[in-house]
Design a protein around this motif. Structure first.
Motif, PDB file in Angstrom:
ATOM      1  N   VAL A 192     116.508  11.021 -57.819  1.00 51.95           N
ATOM      2  CA  VAL A 192     117.484  10.324 -56.996  1.00 51.95           C
ATOM      3  C   VAL A 192     118.150   9.215 -57.802  1.00 51.95           C
ATOM      4  N   PHE A 193     117.357   8.520 -58.609  1.00 48.33           N
ATOM      5  CA  PHE A 193     117.859   7.399 -59.387  1.00 48.33           C
ATOM      6  C   PHE A 193     118.009   7.799 -60.841  1.00 48.33           C
ATOM      7  N   GLY A 194     118.852   7.067 -61.533  1.00 49.69           N
ATOM      8  CA  GLY A 194     119.033   7.274 -62.959  1.00 49.69           C
ATOM      9  C   GLY A 194     118.081   6.398 -63.762  1.00 49.69           C
ATOM     10  N   LYS A 195     118.152   6.524 -65.069  1.00 51.38           N
ATOM     11  CA  LYS A 195     117.266   5.774 -65.950  1.00 51.38           C
ATOM     12  C   LYS A 195     117.480   4.271 -65.802  1.00 51.38           C
ATOM     13  N   LEU A 196     118.731   3.858 -65.693  1.00 52.62           N
ATOM     14  CA  LEU A 196     119.035   2.432 -65.547  1.00 52.62           C
ATOM     15  C   LEU A 196     118.468   1.879 -64.248  1.00 52.62           C
TER      16      LEU A 196
END
Length: 85
Positions: free
Chosen positions: A18-22
């Motif tokens: 759902v979320f990116g690395k950042l």
């Protein structure tokens, strides 16, 4: 009558997050800031010191605010500056 069985082809799909690395990096940073704020609140010094009364709560609230930013940041949205290059 013989029952016909449908063959299903299963392909391995890479997991989608759902979320990116950042987002995850910001979330870990926000948790570290919150922990730092609670560490500043702890201690055996005077309970009415500037660090415990003013600085530590500000640090904790800043950590929670960064956590909210980490959750709300859209990982799929690209910056306009990177498209203009």
């Amino acid at each position: 009558m013989a029952k016909e069985r449908k063959k299903t082809v299963q392909t391995k799909q890479s997991p989608t997050f759902v979320f990116g690395k950042l987002n995850y990096q910001l979330m870990v940073l926000s948790m570290a800031i919150v922990v730092l704020g609670f560490i500043l609140m702890a201690g055996k010094t005077d309970i009415y010191s500037f660090t415990k009364i003013t600085l530590a709560p500000i640090v904790v609230v800043a950590g929670f605010a960064l956590g909210i930013v980490a959750i709300l940041k859209n990982p799929n949205k690209q910056d306009n500056n990177s498209n203009n290059s």
